[in-house]
Design a protein around this motif. Sequence first.
Motif, PDB file in Angstrom:
ATOM      1  N   ALA A 195     -24.909  19.422 -68.319  1.00 50.48           N
ATOM      2  CA  ALA A 195     -25.620  20.631 -67.890  1.00 50.48           C
ATOM      3  C   ALA A 195     -27.113  20.377 -68.101  1.00 50.48           C
ATOM      4  CB  ALA A 195     -25.148  21.839 -68.693  1.00 50.48           C
ATOM      5  N   THR A 196     -27.697  19.606 -67.192  1.00 55.49           N
ATOM      6  CA  THR A 196     -29.024  19.038 -67.414  1.00 55.49           C
ATOM      7  C   THR A 196     -30.122  20.077 -67.555  1.00 55.49           C
ATOM      8  OG1 THR A 196     -29.198  18.773 -65.010  1.00 55.49           O
ATOM      9  CG2 THR A 196     -28.496  16.856 -66.276  1.00 55.49           C
ATOM     10  N   SER A 197     -29.984  21.228 -66.943  1.00 55.95           N
ATOM     11  CA  SER A 197     -31.036  22.242 -67.010  1.00 55.95           C
ATOM     12  C   SER A 197     -30.890  23.150 -68.218  1.00 55.95           C
ATOM     13  CB  SER A 197     -31.035  23.094 -65.735  1.00 55.95           C
ATOM     14  OG  SER A 197     -31.335  22.316 -64.599  1.00 55.95           O
ATOM     15  N   ALA A 198     -29.665  23.350 -68.694  1.00 48.80           N
ATOM     16  CA  ALA A 198     -29.420  24.290 -69.791  1.00 48.80           C
ATOM     17  C   ALA A 198     -29.222  23.603 -71.130  1.00 48.80           C
ATOM     18  CB  ALA A 198     -28.196  25.142 -69.477  1.00 48.80           C
ATOM     19  N   TYR A 199     -29.011  22.277 -71.127  1.00 45.67           N
ATOM     20  CA  TYR A 199     -28.620  21.587 -72.357  1.00 45.67           C
ATOM     21  C   TYR A 199     -29.682  21.646 -73.447  1.00 45.67           C
ATOM     22  CZ  TYR A 199     -28.010  17.959 -75.781  1.00 45.67           C
ATOM     23  OH  TYR A 199     -27.931  17.301 -76.984  1.00 45.67           O
ATOM     24  N   ALA A 200     -29.226  21.866 -74.651  1.00 48.37           N
ATOM     25  CA  ALA A 200     -30.005  21.702 -75.877  1.00 48.37           C
ATOM     26  C   ALA A 200     -29.047  21.948 -77.030  1.00 48.37           C
ATOM     27  CB  ALA A 200     -31.200  22.649 -75.939  1.00 48.37           C
ATOM     28  N   GLN A 201     -29.545  21.763 -78.229  1.00 50.91           N
ATOM     29  CA  GLN A 201     -28.792  22.129 -79.430  1.00 50.91           C
ATOM     30  C   GLN A 201     -29.526  23.206 -80.233  1.00 50.91           C
ATOM     31  OE1 GLN A 201     -28.556  18.024 -80.858  1.00 50.91           O
ATOM     32  NE2 GLN A 201     -26.333  18.069 -80.538  1.00 50.91           N
ATOM     33  N   VAL A 202     -30.803  23.370 -79.908  1.00 52.32           N
ATOM     34  CA  VAL A 202     -31.616  24.427 -80.503  1.00 52.32           C
ATOM     35  C   VAL A 202     -32.520  24.974 -79.405  1.00 52.32           C
ATOM     36  CG1 VAL A 202     -33.342  25.028 -82.237  1.00 52.32           C
ATOM     37  CG2 VAL A 202     -31.618  23.285 -82.758  1.00 52.32           C
ATOM     38  N   TRP A 203     -32.606  26.308 -79.305  1.00 53.20           N
ATOM     39  CA  TRP A 203     -33.467  26.951 -78.310  1.00 53.20           C
ATOM     40  C   TRP A 203     -34.421  27.901 -79.036  1.00 53.20           C
ATOM     41  CZ3 TRP A 203     -28.303  26.112 -78.015  1.00 53.20           C
ATOM     42  CH2 TRP A 203     -27.804  25.423 -76.909  1.00 53.20           C
TER      43      TRP A 203
END
Length: 426
Positions: A195-203
Motif C-alpha cells: 500500500a505504497t501511498s498509505a504505508y507507514a508504522q507511525v503517522w
Amino acid sequence: MIRLYFQQALYHLRENPIITWVSVLGTALAICMIMVLVITFQVRLVDCEPEVNRSRSLYVSAMSVKNKGGSDGDSSNARMSVRTGRECFKSLTTAEAVTLVSLPEKVRVSLPAGNKVTADMVQTDDAFWHIFRFRFLSGKAFTKADSDAGVLCAVLSAAVARRLFGTTDVVGKTVQLNYVEYRISGVVTDVSVLATSAYAQVWIPYTSTDIARLAWWEETVGQMRAVILARSAADFPAIREEAEQLRRKYNDSLRDSEVFYRGQPDEQFANLYRKWSETPDTKAIILRYMLVIAILLLVPAINLSSMTLSRMRRRMAEIGVRKAFGATGGELIRQIFFENLLLTLFAGVLGLALSYAATFLLNGFLFNNSTNAYLSGETALIPGMLLSPWAFLAAFGFCLLMNILSAGIPAWRASRMNITDAINQR
C-alpha cells in the motif's frame, strides 16, 4: 443424460491416466502463471484496505521547477513543499478531499526508560484518514483541530505498539519520536508496504514538525506528495483542469520560478510507473503485459491442443461404433464438451490453488524491490488483493475453448463421416 455424460467422461479420463494428468497439469500451470502475473499486477491497483479509494484517487508524487521562461528540459525534479501543496492542491474545490503526505522516514520510537524500536514514519494531515481506511484497534486518528494546531500526537501500527508496550491498548500514553514526546491517539492494524501511498508504522501531523520550513527554490520544493480523492472518476478531468488553473495562479505569485507537473495528477496505474521526469507510456506498459499473457496462454495451449487432438484421433473408431448404434452428432459433441469441461474445471481449480500458493511462497521474489528494502514493514497480502474472478474466468475460458476446439473439431468431423470410414479411422 448429463450424469451419463460425466460418467463417460470420467471413464475416458481414467482410461489414459498419463495423457490426462499431463493435460491437467499443463492447463493448471498455464492458469497458474497467468494468475500469478495478474495478482502481482492487481495488488498495486485494486481497491483494498487501507487504499480503498484507488479507483477514484489522483496522485502527484513529484513536480518540476524551472526559471521563469526557461525550457522544461532545464529544470529540477523533486517533491513539493508544504506551501506548494497547500496552494496548488489543498485549495481544490472540485475534489472531495486532498492530503499531503511525506515519504516514509526512519524514526527512533522509544519509551522514556524502556523499549525502543526503529520504525517508518510519515507526516500527513487529517484528510489522510478520510482518503485511506484503516482498522483502528484502539483510539482514533488525529483530528483537523489536532492537525491545525500542530498537536504532538501520533498513530502507531499494532506491531510497533506491541513491541513497545506488549499491547495495543495504549491510547493516551506517551512515546518519544527521535526524543520528542508524542501522545498516542490511536493504534491501527499493520499496513503492507504494497500500500505504497498509505504505508507507514507511525503517522504524525506534519504541522507538529518543521517540515514546512524545509523548502527551497522560492519555497516551491520540499518533501511532500499529494493524494487527491475525487467524488467519482468522472471528476478527474475537472480536477486536472482546476489544478492547472491553481498552478498558473501560483506561478504568477512567484518571482523567478515556475512549477509544472509533467502530466500529473496521475491515476493509480500511471503513478506506479512514473519515474521523476519521465511521463509513463501506459499504453506501451499495458501492451507488454498483454503480450506476456498471450505467450503464457498460447504456448501451453498449443501443446495441450496437440495432445487432445491426438487422443481424439485414436477415438475415431469408438465414435464410429457409437454412431452405428444410433448416437446422433449432437450427442457425440455434447459428450466431448462435458469431457473437456470436466478436465479443464479440475485443472482450473488446481491452477488457482497453485497460483495462490506460488504467490505466498514467492512473496519476497515477486514484491520486494529497492524501495521496499529500505522499509521495515512486510509485503503482506490480504484476500482483497488476491481475488480476481474475472482474470481467472478469462484464463479458464481460454483453456476450455482451446481444449474443446482441439477435441470438438475431430469429433464433429467423425460424426459426419461414413460409419465405415470412422470405424476404420480413415
